[in-house]
Motif scaffolding. Structure first.
Motif, PDB file in Angstrom:
ATOM      1  N   UNK A 125      14.584  26.634  -5.886  1.00  0.00           N
ATOM      2  CA  UNK A 125      13.322  26.451  -6.590  1.00  0.00           C
ATOM      3  C   UNK A 125      13.600  26.473  -8.087  1.00  0.00           C
ATOM      4  N   UNK A 126      13.175  25.426  -8.764  1.00  0.00           N
ATOM      5  CA  UNK A 126      13.309  25.357 -10.215  1.00  0.00           C
ATOM      6  C   UNK A 126      11.921  25.331 -10.833  1.00  0.00           C
ATOM      7  N   UNK A 127      11.814  25.805 -12.081  1.00  0.00           N
ATOM      8  CA  UNK A 127      10.527  25.760 -12.770  1.00  0.00           C
ATOM      9  C   UNK A 127      10.732  25.507 -14.257  1.00  0.00           C
ATOM     10  N   UNK A 128       9.752  24.870 -14.841  1.00  0.00           N
ATOM     11  CA  UNK A 128       9.770  24.625 -16.271  1.00  0.00           C
ATOM     12  C   UNK A 128       9.285  25.888 -16.976  1.00  0.00           C
ATOM     13  N   UNK A 143       7.680  18.386 -14.214  1.00  0.00           N
ATOM     14  CA  UNK A 143       6.617  19.003 -13.409  1.00  0.00           C
ATOM     15  C   UNK A 143       6.735  20.514 -13.588  1.00  0.00           C
ATOM     16  N   UNK A 144       5.674  21.270 -13.303  1.00  0.00           N
ATOM     17  CA  UNK A 144       5.763  22.719 -13.478  1.00  0.00           C
ATOM     18  C   UNK A 144       6.887  23.361 -12.668  1.00  0.00           C
ATOM     19  N   UNK A 145       7.026  22.943 -11.414  1.00  0.00           N
ATOM     20  CA  UNK A 145       8.124  23.480 -10.610  1.00  0.00           C
ATOM     21  C   UNK A 145       8.484  22.484  -9.520  1.00  0.00           C
ATOM     22  N   UNK A 146       9.620  22.739  -8.889  1.00  0.00           N
ATOM     23  CA  UNK A 146      10.147  21.794  -7.917  1.00  0.00           C
ATOM     24  C   UNK A 146      10.994  22.522  -6.891  1.00  0.00           C
ATOM     25  N   UNK A 205       8.241  17.914  -5.881  1.00  0.00           N
ATOM     26  CA  UNK A 205       7.719  18.392  -7.153  1.00  0.00           C
ATOM     27  C   UNK A 205       6.234  18.729  -6.998  1.00  0.00           C
ATOM     28  N   UNK A 206       5.861  19.922  -7.521  1.00  0.00           N
ATOM     29  CA  UNK A 206       4.504  20.423  -7.320  1.00  0.00           C
ATOM     30  C   UNK A 206       3.942  21.012  -8.611  1.00  0.00           C
ATOM     31  N   UNK A 207       2.630  21.277  -8.583  1.00  0.00           N
ATOM     32  CA  UNK A 207       1.957  21.842  -9.754  1.00  0.00           C
ATOM     33  C   UNK A 207       1.260  23.162  -9.476  1.00  0.00           C
ATOM     34  N   UNK A 208       0.991  23.472  -8.200  1.00  0.00           N
ATOM     35  CA  UNK A 208       0.200  24.651  -7.831  1.00  0.00           C
ATOM     36  C   UNK A 208       1.039  25.584  -6.967  1.00  0.00           C
ATOM     37  N   UNK A 209       1.245  26.820  -7.408  1.00  0.00           N
ATOM     38  CA  UNK A 209       2.087  27.752  -6.650  1.00  0.00           C
ATOM     39  C   UNK A 209       1.427  28.194  -5.347  1.00  0.00           C
ATOM     40  N   UNK A 210       0.143  27.889  -5.168  1.00  0.00           N
ATOM     41  CA  UNK A 210      -0.534  28.205  -3.908  1.00  0.00           C
ATOM     42  C   UNK A 210      -0.468  27.044  -2.918  1.00  0.00           C
TER      43      UNK A 210
END
Length: 260
Positions: A139-142, A174-177, A186-191
C-alpha cells in the motif's frame, strides 16, 4: 411497669430496624453492576463476531480457488499487466519503471521486509517491487494527501499482517494505491470496500506472483535492514542512460531467490 402490649410493640420495632439494616443493598448493587457489565461485554463480543463473520462472508467471492484463480478481475478499477519475474538489478541501479507506483518488472536482488511493516519514510522502489514478487501487497500513499485518521485506517490494515507492507510514495497521482505483482488499484477513500477485496484476492495468491512460498522476512545486514532501508529515489524516464528497462525482451524464466 411496661405493659406486655408496649413490650411487644417495642420488640417488633427493633426487629423491623434490624431487618432494614441487614438488607445488603451494596452487595445487590455490585452484583447488578457485574451482571450489566458482563452482558455488555458478551453483547459486544457477539456483535464483533457477527461483524467479522459478515465481513468474511462478503469477501468469500474474492478468495482464490481452483475455479477462480484471480478474483481481482471482479474488482472495478484493477489494472492488470503481465510481468516476468526474476529480473534483478544491483543496489545502485535504477529501473526506469513505466508505472507509478510500479507493480512489476525488474527489481533489486534483495526484497524489502514485508511482513506487516509500515515504513514512515519513502523506501527504495526496486526493493519493494521484489516484495511483490514474493506475494506481498504494497500500500502506497501520497503524504501530501493522506494523513491523520485516514492514514491510521490504512496503517491498521498492514501493521503486523503477514505479506503486507506500506510506505509513502511522493508525487502519486492519487491519494493512495494498492499493488501486488502485476496488479494495481488506485483509490481515494480509505473506507472503500475494494481495499479488503484486493487484499483477499491477491495477498500470497500463488496464481498471480512468480515465487510462491518466498520469504517476506528481513534479510538483514548486507541485504535489507528494516530499521535503515535504502531511501526512495524517483524513477527515471524510460531510456535514461545507465538505467535498467522495466522489462527485458526475451526474459521468460524465473530464477528463485537464494534462501527464499
Amino acid at each position: 411497669m411496661v405493659s406486655g402490649k408496649n413490650s411487644k410493640a417495642a420488640r417488633n420495632a427493633r426487629a423491623a430496624v434490624v431487618t432494614q439494616r441487614s438488607t445488603p443493598w451494596g452487595l445487590i448493587a455490585a452484583v447488578l453492576a457485574v451482571v450489566v457489565f458482563a452482558g455488555a461485554v458478551f453483547g459486544y463480543a457477539f456483535i464483533q463476531n457477527q461483524a467479522n463473520a459478515d465481513r468474511l462472508s462478503a469477501l468469500a467471492p474474492f478468495t482464490p480457488t481452483a475455479e477462480n484463480p484471480d478474483p481481482s478481475t471482479q474488482i472495478e478499477g484493477v489494472q492488470v499487466v503481465e510481468y516476468t519475474g526474476g529480473q534483478h538489478v544491483d543496489p545502485v541501479t535504477q529501473v526506469a519503471y513505466t508505472q507509478s507506483p510500479p507493480f512489476g518488472g525488474a527489481h533489486d536482488a534483495v526484497w524489502a521486509a514485508c511482513n506487516g511493516v509500515v515504513y514512515d519514510q519513502p523506501v527504495r522502489t526496486e526493493n519493494l517491487v521484489h516484495s511483490l514478487e514474493h506475494g506481498a501487497v504494497w500500500i502506497t500513499y501520497n503524504p501530501d494527501l493522506v494523513s491523520g485518521a485516514a492514514l491510521d485506517t490504512l496503517r491498521a490494515k498492514v501493521d503486523g499482517q503477514q505479506y503486507m507492507v506500506m510506505s509513502p510514495y511522493p508525487g502519486m497521482d492519487s491519494p493512495f494505491s494498492l499493488q501486488s505483482w502485476g496488479h494495481q488499484l488506485k483509490l481515494t477513500d480509505v473506507a472503500d470496500g475494494r481495499i479488503d477485496q484486493f487484499v483477499a484476492a491477491l495477498r500470497v495468491n500463488r496464481n498471480t506472483h512468480p515465487e510462491p512460498g518466498a520469504s517476506c522476512e528481513e534479510v538483514g545486514p548486507g541485504g535489507f535492514v528494516r530499521a535503515d532501508p535504502p531511501p526512495f529515489v524517483p524513477a527515471p524516464a524510460p531510456g535514461t542512460p545507465g538505467t535498467q528497462p522495466e522489462s527485458t525482451a526475451g526474459a521468460d524464466t524465473v530464477t528463485p531467490d537464494a534462501g527464499s
